[in-house]
Design an enzyme around this catalytic site. Structure first.
Site, mmCIF file in Angstrom:
data_model
loop_
_atom_site.group_PDB
_atom_site.id
_atom_site.type_symbol
_atom_site.label_atom_id
_atom_site.label_comp_id
_atom_site.label_asym_id
_atom_site.label_seq_id
_atom_site.Cartn_x
_atom_site.Cartn_y
_atom_site.Cartn_z
ATOM 1 N N CYS A 158 6.282 0.148 2.269
ATOM 2 C CA CYS A 158 4.831 0.067 2.209
ATOM 3 C C CYS A 158 4.412 -1.325 1.733
ATOM 4 O O CYS A 158 4.892 -1.804 0.705
ATOM 5 C CB CYS A 158 4.326 1.140 1.247
ATOM 6 S SG CYS A 158 2.646 0.918 0.699
ATOM 7 N N GLU A 159 3.527 -1.965 2.479
ATOM 8 C CA GLU A 159 3.112 -3.317 2.099
ATOM 9 C C GLU A 159 2.184 -3.313 0.881
ATOM 10 O O GLU A 159 1.963 -4.360 0.280
ATOM 11 C CB GLU A 159 2.439 -4.040 3.266
ATOM 12 C CG GLU A 159 1.117 -3.501 3.701
ATOM 13 C CD GLU A 159 0.539 -4.266 4.873
ATOM 14 O OE1 GLU A 159 -0.692 -4.401 4.910
ATOM 15 O OE2 GLU A 159 1.292 -4.741 5.749
ATOM 16 N N HIS A 160 1.670 -2.164 0.502
ATOM 17 C CA HIS A 160 0.767 -2.110 -0.650
ATOM 18 C C HIS A 160 1.502 -1.991 -1.982
ATOM 19 O O HIS A 160 1.056 -2.549 -2.981
ATOM 20 C CB HIS A 160 -0.206 -0.933 -0.499
ATOM 21 C CG HIS A 160 -1.025 -1.008 0.738
ATOM 22 N ND1 HIS A 160 -1.245 0.081 1.563
ATOM 23 C CD2 HIS A 160 -1.661 -2.048 1.330
ATOM 24 C CE1 HIS A 160 -1.996 -0.291 2.591
ATOM 25 N NE2 HIS A 160 -2.246 -1.570 2.476
ATOM 26 N N HIS A 161 2.622 -1.263 -1.997
ATOM 27 C CA HIS A 161 3.356 -1.045 -3.246
ATOM 28 C C HIS A 161 4.820 -1.477 -3.159
ATOM 29 O O HIS A 161 5.537 -1.376 -4.140
ATOM 30 C CB HIS A 161 3.311 0.442 -3.632
ATOM 31 C CG HIS A 161 1.931 0.957 -3.851
ATOM 32 N ND1 HIS A 161 1.221 1.623 -2.871
ATOM 33 C CD2 HIS A 161 1.114 0.890 -4.927
ATOM 34 C CE1 HIS A 161 0.033 1.944 -3.334
ATOM 35 N NE2 HIS A 161 -0.063 1.517 -4.575
ATOM 36 N N GLN A 184 2.108 2.706 8.150
ATOM 37 C CA GLN A 184 2.497 3.619 9.226
ATOM 38 C C GLN A 184 1.583 3.491 10.444
ATOM 39 O O GLN A 184 2.038 3.557 11.587
ATOM 40 C CB GLN A 184 2.496 5.054 8.701
ATOM 41 C CG GLN A 184 2.967 6.070 9.728
ATOM 42 C CD GLN A 184 3.077 7.458 9.144
ATOM 43 O OE1 GLN A 184 3.485 7.631 7.996
ATOM 44 N NE2 GLN A 184 2.719 8.460 9.919
ATOM 45 N N HIS A 190 5.716 9.110 2.186
ATOM 46 C CA HIS A 190 5.482 7.839 1.488
ATOM 47 C C HIS A 190 5.730 8.014 -0.010
ATOM 48 O O HIS A 190 5.035 8.788 -0.663
ATOM 49 C CB HIS A 190 4.037 7.381 1.723
ATOM 50 C CG HIS A 190 3.747 7.074 3.158
ATOM 51 N ND1 HIS A 190 3.480 5.797 3.600
ATOM 52 C CD2 HIS A 190 3.704 7.866 4.258
ATOM 53 C CE1 HIS A 190 3.268 5.821 4.909
ATOM 54 N NE2 HIS A 190 3.401 7.066 5.324
ATOM 55 N N CYS A 214 5.044 5.978 -2.281
ATOM 56 C CA CYS A 214 3.902 5.502 -3.061
ATOM 57 C C CYS A 214 2.905 6.625 -3.313
ATOM 58 O O CYS A 214 2.080 6.545 -4.217
ATOM 59 C CB CYS A 214 3.225 4.317 -2.370
ATOM 60 S SG CYS A 214 2.596 4.676 -0.721
#
Length: 197
Positions: free
Chosen positions: A88-91, A129, A157, A159
């Site tokens: 995940c590019e956010h976490h 995703q 996920h 996250c």
């Protein structure tokens, strides 16, 4: 891309010392003792892992489809249950699941294993995703120029499961439809029915 280890991220290899240094610093900043036995090799192990899990940066996904074949089959082709792992590019937390691809050729087909390699090339980088789903469909449409493409991606996920709302077992499902699949509810239904068999 025959397998996960066939490509490695050359940026990681070129910056190995810096990455190991920064992993060591992060371990210190979270309160760990970087001199304890279990952590001595962790910075090197994390760096080697990055070479593999971020291997998608080393390849152009369009090239992964390789040679296409002229074939007059113009009926639905499905490859389902293609397992993928991404970050995940956010976490920077893992997410993983299965991709299902269907397309209707218009005179050109790809080797079936190439579809799995395409999923891998797209997913082995920092991603979301929704983007994975769209990129698979867009690249198939661009390279094969089929009558239609439909992609469904399922993901779990970490996250969302292991932090934040902490809802383990929850799944995210995304889809992308192109061409004839967009126009025909019957075709979409056929694809989904075959997935559920």
């Amino acid at each position: 891309m025959a397998g996960a280890k066939d490509y490695s991220n050359s940026h990681v290899g070129q910056n190995r010392e810096q990455l190991e240094f920064h992993v060591r610093e992060i371990l210190k900043l979270i309160g760990e003792n970087v001199e304890r036995e279990g952590l001595l090799e962790t910075p090197a192990r994390v760096t080697r892992m990055y070479e593999e899990i971020f291997a998608g940066y080393a390849v152009n996904p369009r090239d992964v489809l390789g040679v296409t074949f002229d074939e007059q089959h113009e009926e639905l082709v499905i490859v389902k249950d293609i397992v993928y792992y991404s970050q995940c590019e956010h976490h920077m937390a893992p997410f993983f699941g299965k991709a299902h691809i269907g397309y209707i050729p218009s005179g050109k087909i790809a080797g079936l294993s190439k579809l799995a390699r395409l999923v891998e090339a797209i997913s082995r980088k920092l991603q979301v995703q929704e983007r994975i789903t769209s990129q698979i469909a867009d690249i198939l449409e661009e390279v094969l120029q089929p009558h239609g493409v439909m992609v469904v991606v399922e993901g779990e996920h970490l996250c969302m499961c292991a932090r934040g709302v902490k809802k383990p077992g929850s799944k995210t499902v995304t889809s992308a439809v192109r061409g004839e699949f967009r126009k025909s509810p019957a075709l979409r239904s056929e694809f989904l029915e075959l997935l559920n068999r």
